[in-house]
Design a protein around this motif. Structure first.
Motif, short mmCIF file in Angstrom:
data_model
loop_
_atom_site.label_atom_id
_atom_site.label_comp_id
_atom_site.label_asym_id
_atom_site.label_seq_id
_atom_site.Cartn_x
_atom_site.Cartn_y
_atom_site.Cartn_z
N ASP A 211 0.92 -1.56 0.03
CA ASP A 211 -0.17 0.22 -0.45
C ASP A 211 1.02 1.27 -0.24
O ASP A 211 0.06 2.02 0.52
CB ASP A 211 -1.33 -0.08 0.96
CG ASP A 211 -0.10 -0.29 2.35
OD1 ASP A 211 0.95 -0.39 2.66
OD2 ASP A 211 -0.96 -0.07 4.00
N VAL A 212 2.11 1.47 -0.63
CA VAL A 212 2.92 2.15 -0.56
C VAL A 212 3.19 2.79 -2.00
O VAL A 212 3.84 2.27 -2.51
CB VAL A 212 3.85 1.81 0.15
CG1 VAL A 212 5.36 3.04 -0.01
CG2 VAL A 212 4.33 1.98 1.91
N PRO A 213 3.54 3.70 -2.78
CA PRO A 213 3.40 4.22 -3.52
C PRO A 213 4.96 3.51 -4.22
O PRO A 213 5.94 3.43 -3.64
CB PRO A 213 3.90 5.85 -3.92
CG PRO A 213 2.91 5.97 -2.72
CD PRO A 213 3.10 5.09 -1.62
N ALA A 214 4.62 3.01 -5.30
CA ALA A 214 5.62 2.08 -6.51
C ALA A 214 7.01 2.79 -6.55
O ALA A 214 8.33 2.21 -6.23
CB ALA A 214 5.33 1.94 -7.59
N ALA A 215 7.40 4.16 -6.37
CA ALA A 215 8.68 5.32 -6.30
C ALA A 215 9.14 4.48 -5.14
O ALA A 215 10.23 4.79 -5.11
CB ALA A 215 8.23 6.47 -6.78
N ALA B 108 -3.82 -2.47 5.69
CA ALA B 108 -2.75 -2.08 5.99
C ALA B 108 -1.50 -3.24 5.77
O ALA B 108 -1.59 -4.18 6.16
CB ALA B 108 -2.74 -1.95 7.58
N SER B 109 -0.42 -2.60 5.10
CA SER B 109 0.96 -3.49 4.67
C SER B 109 1.63 -3.86 5.46
O SER B 109 1.59 -2.83 6.68
CB SER B 109 2.03 -3.51 3.39
OG SER B 109 2.54 -2.30 3.34
N HIS B 110 2.58 -4.73 5.27
CA HIS B 110 4.00 -4.67 6.38
C HIS B 110 4.74 -3.40 7.41
O HIS B 110 4.89 -2.81 8.38
CB HIS B 110 4.51 -5.48 6.38
CG HIS B 110 5.88 -5.78 7.99
ND1 HIS B 110 5.26 -6.91 8.57
CD2 HIS B 110 7.25 -5.75 7.26
CE1 HIS B 110 6.27 -7.08 9.36
NE2 HIS B 110 7.33 -5.93 8.79
N ALA B 111 4.59 -2.41 5.49
CA ALA B 111 5.55 -1.02 5.91
C ALA B 111 4.35 -0.30 7.03
O ALA B 111 3.63 0.88 6.41
CB ALA B 111 5.53 -0.19 4.45
N VAL B 112 3.18 -0.86 7.69
CA VAL B 112 2.34 0.93 7.76
C VAL B 112 2.06 1.64 8.52
O VAL B 112 1.84 2.84 8.41
CB VAL B 112 1.45 -0.42 9.31
CG1 VAL B 112 2.50 -0.76 10.12
CG2 VAL B 112 0.30 0.25 9.72
#
Length: 238
Positions: free
Chosen positions: A146-150, A214-218
């Motif tokens: 759920d974090v932007p690809a860039a 939410a992903s792990h990189a929450v």
């Protein structure tokens, strides 16, 4: 009114202290003192000893916050006298004498396990040891969906490797038995099975917040929600 605790943020594997940037900004905006030292990622006992040393040199009370493997670290380091609370963010919460491999082995394995890349690193006076990172192509989906690809491309390139021995090393303490705890479960975590997070939080008697999707990189994708839970812990321990 008591002294406001300092928040000590402990990152996990495949990340660095920069992964807390959004959370740090949120906490600072609320006037909460915060530090985010590097987690060595070389072994549970040694990493916990380092974090305990950092905590013990902070004047006043400390709330330890651990993400991912950092949860195991704060479970051990949290026995430090001035630590007044523990916050687990998409984290392992081991029992004393329990290893991370043993804990996660009770549940279906996440995609992380089959997408690790192994390399070696030198150890003074010993044979080289093994460390692991997430394969670059698999990193977005497993760690930060759920974090932007860039942003994810940068995170993948900057990921810090974890000593493979940490999966079998057992926790020498479980500070959550004597310190109040809070836990955030990342509902769409691809690195740690969310059931592992729920199990650990329930066993610890933690106050739990779950974020669906939410992903792990929450901490990167939902910094305000993470900071809000930490703020609750700070207020409860002030």
């Amino acid at each position: 009114m008591g002294t406001t605790p300092t928040v000590l943020l402990v990152h996990g594997a495949f990340a660095d202290a920069g992964s807390w940037s959004g959370v740090i900004a949120e906490l600072q905006n609320q006037g909460i003192p915060v530090v985010a030292p590097p987690n060595p990622l070389r072994g549970l006992a040694s990493d916990a000893a380092y974090i305990a040393s950092v905590a013990s040199q902070i004047d006043g009370p400390v709330v330890l916050v651990g993400h991912s493997y950092g949860g195991a670290v704060i479970s051990v380091a949290g026995t430090t006298e001035n630590v007044v609370g523990l916050v687990y963010v998409a984290a392992y919460i081991p029992e004393e004498g329990e290893g991370l491999g043993e804990l996660q082995g009770r549940f279906p394995l996440s995609p992380l396990v089959s997408n690790l890349s192994e390399k070696t690193y030198p150890v003074d006076g010993e044979e080289p040891a093994v460390e692991v990172t997430i394969k670059a192509k698999a990193y977005p989906g497993i760690f930060a969906a759920d974090v932007p690809a860039a942003v994810t491309k940068v995170l993948a390139a900057a990921q810090r490797p974890l000593a493979a021995s940490t999966f079998t090393e057992t926790a020498s303490a479980a500070a959550w038995k004597t310190k109040p705890s809070w836990a955030l479960v990342a509902g769409a975590d691809g690195a740690i099975n969310p059931e592992v997070e729920r199990f650990g939080a329930k066993r610890a008697g933690a106050t739990v917040v779950e974020i669906d999707g939410a992903s792990h990189a929450v901490a990167v994708s939902r910094p305000k929600e993470v900071a809000d839970l930490i703020r609750d812990a700070v207020r409860a321990t002030t």
